[in-house]
Design a protein around this motif. Structure first.
Motif, mmCIF file in Angstrom:
data_model
loop_
_atom_site.group_PDB
_atom_site.id
_atom_site.type_symbol
_atom_site.label_atom_id
_atom_site.label_comp_id
_atom_site.label_asym_id
_atom_site.label_seq_id
_atom_site.Cartn_x
_atom_site.Cartn_y
_atom_site.Cartn_z
ATOM 1 N N LYS A 89 0.843 -1.188 0.000
ATOM 2 C CA LYS A 89 0.000 0.000 0.000
ATOM 3 C C LYS A 89 0.883 1.243 0.000
ATOM 4 C CE LYS A 89 -3.790 2.091 2.574
ATOM 5 N NZ LYS A 89 -4.590 2.012 3.806
ATOM 6 N N LEU A 90 0.635 2.131 -0.950
ATOM 7 C CA LEU A 90 1.393 3.375 -1.064
ATOM 8 C C LEU A 90 0.466 4.526 -0.688
ATOM 9 C CD1 LEU A 90 3.219 2.662 -4.444
ATOM 10 C CD2 LEU A 90 4.085 2.311 -2.134
ATOM 11 N N ASN A 91 0.609 5.022 0.523
ATOM 12 C CA ASN A 91 -0.249 6.100 1.015
ATOM 13 C C ASN A 91 0.097 7.433 0.361
ATOM 14 O OD1 ASN A 91 -1.541 4.329 2.765
ATOM 15 N ND2 ASN A 91 -0.021 4.678 4.369
ATOM 16 N N ASN A 92 -0.931 8.203 0.013
ATOM 17 C CA ASN A 92 -0.757 9.549 -0.578
ATOM 18 C C ASN A 92 0.142 9.524 -1.806
ATOM 19 O OD1 ASN A 92 -2.376 11.403 0.644
ATOM 20 N ND2 ASN A 92 -0.868 11.991 2.178
ATOM 21 N N PHE A 93 -0.011 8.541 -2.642
ATOM 22 C CA PHE A 93 0.880 8.334 -3.793
ATOM 23 C C PHE A 93 0.983 9.570 -4.680
ATOM 24 C CE2 PHE A 93 1.289 6.900 -8.266
ATOM 25 C CZ PHE A 93 2.579 6.430 -8.196
ATOM 26 N N VAL A 99 6.177 6.750 -13.217
ATOM 27 C CA VAL A 99 6.259 5.671 -12.237
ATOM 28 C C VAL A 99 5.400 4.488 -12.684
ATOM 29 C CG1 VAL A 99 5.798 5.023 -9.845
ATOM 30 C CG2 VAL A 99 6.787 7.249 -10.347
ATOM 31 N N ILE A 100 4.201 4.758 -13.181
ATOM 32 C CA ILE A 100 3.327 3.680 -13.648
ATOM 33 C C ILE A 100 3.960 2.941 -14.823
ATOM 34 C CG2 ILE A 100 1.102 3.177 -14.745
ATOM 35 C CD1 ILE A 100 -0.132 5.313 -12.962
ATOM 36 N N ALA A 101 4.577 3.668 -15.744
ATOM 37 C CA ALA A 101 5.244 3.031 -16.885
ATOM 38 C C ALA A 101 6.395 2.145 -16.424
ATOM 39 C CB ALA A 101 5.746 4.094 -17.854
ATOM 40 N N LEU A 102 7.174 2.614 -15.461
ATOM 41 C CA LEU A 102 8.288 1.832 -14.931
ATOM 42 C C LEU A 102 7.789 0.561 -14.246
ATOM 43 C CD1 LEU A 102 11.450 1.914 -14.265
ATOM 44 C CD2 LEU A 102 10.650 2.580 -12.012
ATOM 45 N N VAL A 103 6.736 0.699 -13.463
ATOM 46 C CA VAL A 103 6.162 -0.449 -12.760
ATOM 47 C C VAL A 103 5.635 -1.473 -13.754
ATOM 48 C CG1 VAL A 103 4.219 -1.135 -11.292
ATOM 49 C CG2 VAL A 103 5.665 0.781 -10.616
ATOM 50 N N ASN A 104 4.910 -1.020 -14.761
ATOM 51 C CA ASN A 104 4.372 -1.927 -15.785
ATOM 52 C C ASN A 104 5.478 -2.593 -16.590
ATOM 53 O OD1 ASN A 104 1.728 -1.443 -15.035
ATOM 54 N ND2 ASN A 104 1.475 0.225 -16.499
ATOM 55 N N GLN A 105 6.556 -1.883 -16.827
ATOM 56 C CA GLN A 105 7.696 -2.408 -17.582
ATOM 57 C C GLN A 105 8.298 -3.631 -16.884
ATOM 58 O OE1 GLN A 105 10.809 0.478 -17.937
ATOM 59 N NE2 GLN A 105 12.178 -0.881 -19.047
ATOM 60 N N HIS A 106 8.245 -3.660 -15.568
ATOM 61 C CA HIS A 106 8.813 -4.773 -14.797
ATOM 62 C C HIS A 106 7.779 -5.843 -14.463
ATOM 63 C CE1 HIS A 106 12.824 -3.144 -14.346
ATOM 64 N NE2 HIS A 106 12.285 -1.963 -14.118
ATOM 65 N N GLY A 107 6.579 -5.734 -15.000
ATOM 66 C CA GLY A 107 5.562 -6.766 -14.810
ATOM 67 C C GLY A 107 4.716 -6.612 -13.559
ATOM 68 N N ARG A 112 -5.088 2.408 -8.199
ATOM 69 C CA ARG A 112 -5.686 3.208 -7.138
ATOM 70 C C ARG A 112 -6.645 2.350 -6.322
ATOM 71 N NH1 ARG A 112 -8.662 8.971 -8.221
ATOM 72 N NH2 ARG A 112 -8.908 9.544 -6.044
ATOM 73 N N ILE A 113 -6.651 2.560 -5.010
ATOM 74 C CA ILE A 113 -7.562 1.848 -4.119
ATOM 75 C C ILE A 113 -8.854 2.662 -4.046
ATOM 76 C CG2 ILE A 113 -7.949 0.987 -1.791
ATOM 77 C CD1 ILE A 113 -4.909 0.835 -1.470
ATOM 78 N N ARG A 114 -9.887 2.139 -4.677
ATOM 79 C CA ARG A 114 -11.185 2.802 -4.775
ATOM 80 C C ARG A 114 -11.031 4.272 -5.120
ATOM 81 N NH1 ARG A 114 -11.577 -0.924 -0.909
ATOM 82 N NH2 ARG A 114 -11.365 0.411 0.889
ATOM 83 N N ARG A 115 -11.571 5.163 -4.309
ATOM 84 C CA ARG A 115 -11.511 6.592 -4.598
ATOM 85 C C ARG A 115 -10.593 7.333 -3.634
ATOM 86 N NH1 ARG A 115 -17.619 8.383 -5.668
ATOM 87 N NH2 ARG A 115 -16.558 10.368 -5.554
ATOM 88 N N SER A 116 -9.699 6.607 -3.003
ATOM 89 C CA SER A 116 -8.815 7.220 -2.011
ATOM 90 C C SER A 116 -7.560 7.793 -2.660
ATOM 91 C CB SER A 116 -8.420 6.181 -0.958
ATOM 92 O OG SER A 116 -7.549 5.230 -1.523
ATOM 93 N N LYS A 117 -6.706 8.384 -1.837
ATOM 94 C CA LYS A 117 -5.412 8.898 -2.293
ATOM 95 C C LYS A 117 -4.361 7.807 -2.304
ATOM 96 C CE LYS A 117 -5.717 11.981 0.970
ATOM 97 N NZ LYS A 117 -5.317 13.008 1.937
ATOM 98 N N ASN A 118 -4.718 6.638 -1.799
ATOM 99 C CA ASN A 118 -3.771 5.538 -1.668
ATOM 100 C C ASN A 118 -3.808 4.639 -2.906
ATOM 101 O OD1 ASN A 118 -3.379 6.550 0.920
ATOM 102 N ND2 ASN A 118 -4.970 5.257 1.752
ATOM 103 N N TRP A 119 -2.651 4.074 -3.242
ATOM 104 C CA TRP A 119 -2.516 3.183 -4.387
ATOM 105 C C TRP A 119 -1.944 1.866 -3.903
ATOM 106 C CZ3 TRP A 119 -2.556 4.746 -9.883
ATOM 107 C CH2 TRP A 119 -3.161 5.975 -10.074
#
Length: 122
Positions: A12-16, A26-34, A39-46
């Motif tokens: 859980k990444l709070n206040n991402f 960051v999303i592209a880098l994460v997807n690149q590594h599989g 996002r967790i529902r409608r919160s600020k956390n991912w």
């Protein structure tokens, strides 16, 4: 018992969004590594999800500036390796408590117990 490299871990990444400069990078880098970053529902956390080996690769890439906190979150979530502290002390006669803690990541109490066992005091 399942292998740690095949099971998915979730972090859980709070206040991402408020803690990084560029979400798309960051999303592209994460997807690149599989891995996945969602996002967790409608919160600020991912939620960052992936296998242990993939998360280690992501954390190595994010060790700069404002993304260092993600690396720390990944490090806290990954399982800690286990060591036979007494065997390490017996193999290295000049092992100090501080060196043992630094090399293995054990606590002060665990290091003292291992040294006492190696010296035959416990």
């Amino acid at each position: 018992m399942p292998n740690n490299t095949t099971t998915n871990l979730s972090i859980k990444l709070n206040n991402f969004l408020h803690r990084i400069d560029c979400k798309a990078t960051v999303i592209a880098l994460v997807n690149q590594h599989g891995c996945s970053l969602k996002r967790i529902r409608r919160s600020k956390n991912w939620l960052l999800t992936g296998k242990q080996s993939q998360l280690v690769e992501v954390s190595e890439q994010l060790q700069v500036g404002k993304t260092m906190w993600i690396t720390e979150a990944i490090g806290k979530a990954l399982p800690k390796p286990s060591f036979d502290l007494t065997a390490i002390v017996l193999a290295n006669a000049d092992m100090t408590i501080n060196r043992l803690i630094t090399e293995t990541g054990c606590t002060l109490i665990e290091a003292r117990i291992a040294i006492d066992k190696a010296e035959g005091l416990a």
